[in-house]
Enzyme design. Structure first.
Site, PDB file in Angstrom:
ATOM      1  N   SER A 149     -13.452   0.202   1.930  1.00  0.00           N
ATOM      2  CA  SER A 149     -12.974  -1.141   1.644  1.00  0.00           C
ATOM      3  C   SER A 149     -14.103  -2.132   1.906  1.00  0.00           C
ATOM      4  CB  SER A 149     -11.785  -1.483   2.538  1.00  0.00           C
ATOM      5  OG  SER A 149     -11.403  -2.830   2.378  1.00  0.00           O
ATOM      6  N   TYR A 150     -14.450  -2.903   0.858  1.00  0.00           N
ATOM      7  CA  TYR A 150     -15.522  -3.892   0.967  1.00  0.00           C
ATOM      8  C   TYR A 150     -16.791  -3.215   1.524  1.00  0.00           C
ATOM      9  CZ  TYR A 150     -12.293  -7.558  -0.408  1.00  0.00           C
ATOM     10  OH  TYR A 150     -11.415  -8.349  -1.120  1.00  0.00           O
ATOM     11  N   ILE A 159     -11.380   3.026   6.178  1.00  0.00           N
ATOM     12  CA  ILE A 159      -9.954   2.771   5.962  1.00  0.00           C
ATOM     13  C   ILE A 159      -9.591   3.233   4.558  1.00  0.00           C
ATOM     14  CG2 ILE A 159     -10.048   0.784   7.517  1.00  0.00           C
ATOM     15  CD1 ILE A 159      -9.561  -1.005   5.072  1.00  0.00           C
ATOM     16  N   ASP A 160      -8.311   3.164   4.224  1.00  0.00           N
ATOM     17  CA  ASP A 160      -7.801   3.505   2.884  1.00  0.00           C
ATOM     18  C   ASP A 160      -8.121   4.947   2.488  1.00  0.00           C
ATOM     19  OD1 ASP A 160      -7.106   0.870   2.963  1.00  0.00           O
ATOM     20  OD2 ASP A 160      -8.283   0.247   1.228  1.00  0.00           O
ATOM     21  N   GLU A 186     -11.708  -1.456  -3.045  1.00  0.00           N
ATOM     22  CA  GLU A 186     -11.123  -0.696  -1.936  1.00  0.00           C
ATOM     23  C   GLU A 186      -9.994   0.196  -2.446  1.00  0.00           C
ATOM     24  OE1 GLU A 186      -9.734  -3.655   0.785  1.00  0.00           O
ATOM     25  OE2 GLU A 186      -8.241  -4.457  -0.589  1.00  0.00           O
ATOM     26  N   ASP A 230       0.832  -1.222   0.000  1.00  0.00           N
ATOM     27  CA  ASP A 230       0.000   0.000   0.000  1.00  0.00           C
ATOM     28  C   ASP A 230       0.860   1.263   0.000  1.00  0.00           C
ATOM     29  OD1 ASP A 230      -2.263  -1.703   0.262  1.00  0.00           O
ATOM     30  OD2 ASP A 230      -2.056  -1.677   2.443  1.00  0.00           O
TER      31      ASP A 230
END
Length: 322
Positions: free
Chosen positions: A172-173, A155-156, A209, A42
């Site tokens: 994410s998801y 997140i992300d 994501e 990442d």
């Protein structure tokens, strides 16, 4: 199944497609050669005002690498010496994920996520630094969070300025990619900010994501990682993209299919030894756009490594990896 390389690394020509199908490439370029500390997951990269480059990543206390020439990379420790205490609310080890670095208002801003695998009890935090170098960051706590009752996962993070306003894409998801407006002074979620929905998939578990948004011409381009990461050579990560004339969407692919309905043009996927390309970010370097990502090296037991490629733009505005 691994994709076969069908042409030379720089020959990323579009193939003829059936009506209603997003474009794809018959071949993908290999990442540019890098040496030294290649292991990363990442990655977020920036060219520093002082010269040289720094990359931060998942792992450690936000792992750091530095380079003078964007080719040879050195291990530079971590962004922080110790995890800020509030991180432990989200996992037992104080483990941060998927950072994002940017420069604004005379400071470097480092956003990151803390969570546990398989849950959306998650939070995004922010730190600032005058130099952008590891060991110089001051943490400012939570920016935005999600709980198990929410339909998204905080997140992300990925930051972008648009028309004088500051925005953060994340997700994410769960239901995929979301976006909130940030306060330009604090860098945290604006009071009462609306959570916009940018991309998802019609099929559970909605495996999209790691957003990144780039402005080019009159469009905003949403890059995202699809399918499964984190499984070495069994990873199926790939990067897709859509665009919009409005920062909050709707984002569509080159056939007009909305990313909220599973659309997205395939930009880069695994080929040869370079498996599971994703976890992407972008940065500017001497007036050019560069795509950073990780891949799993099939020639090295699936070790995650740094991928860097030029990101160029076709006459119709769509991006191409070189």
């Amino acid at each position: 199944m691994k994709r076969l390389r069908l042409a030379a690394p720089l020959a990323a020509a579009a193939v003829a497609l059936l009506p209603g199908t997003a474009r794809a490439d018959v071949a993908y370029p290999d990442p540019q050669p890098v040496t030294g500390q290649e292991v990363i997951h990442d990655p977020t990269v920036i060219r520093l005002k002082s010269g040289g480059y720094v990359a931060y990543s998942t792992g450690g206390v936000i792992g750091a690498r530095t380079s003078e020439d964007r080719v040879h990379w050195k291990d530079a420790g971590n962004a922080f010496a110790e995890p800020p205490s509030w991180w432990y609310e989200y996992n037992d080890t104080g483990d941060p994920w998927a950072p994002d670095i940017s420069y604004r208002a005379g400071r470097y801003w480092l956003y990151y996520a803390v969570s546990s695998w398989g849950t959306n009890h998650s939070a995004i935090g922010v730190a600032t630094s005058r130099t952008g170098l590891p060991g110089t960051w001051t943490d400012h706590g939570k920016v935005f969070s999600s709980e198990t009752t929410d339909h998204w996962n905080a997140i992300d993070p990925a930051l972008i300025e648009a028309d004088g306003r500051l925005w953060m894409a994340f997700g994410s998801y769960w239901t995929g990619i979301r976006m909130v407006e940030l306060d330009g002074t604090t860098g945290k979620a604006a009071r009462g900010a609306t959570v916009h929905h940018l991309a998802t998939r019609p099929d559970a578990p909605y495996a999209v994501e790691g957003p990144e948004i780039v402005k080019h011409g009159r469009h905003y381009y949403l890059f995202a990682s699809y399918d499964a990461c984190c499984s070495g050579v069994d990873s199926t990560y790939k990067i897709k993209v859509g665009r919009s004339t409005d920062i909050t969407g709707p984002y569509v692919d080159s056939t007009g299919r909305p990313m909220l309905e599973g659309g997205g043009d395939l930009l880069l996927e695994g080929h040869g030894r370079f498996i599971g390309t994703g976890g992407q970010s972008t940065f500017r370097d001497r007036g050019r756009d560069v795509l950073a990502y990780h891949y799993y090296d099939a020639a090295d037991d699936g070790t995650p490594k740094l991928g860097l490629n030029r990101l160029t733009w076709k006459k119709d505005g769509w991006p191409v990896v070189r």
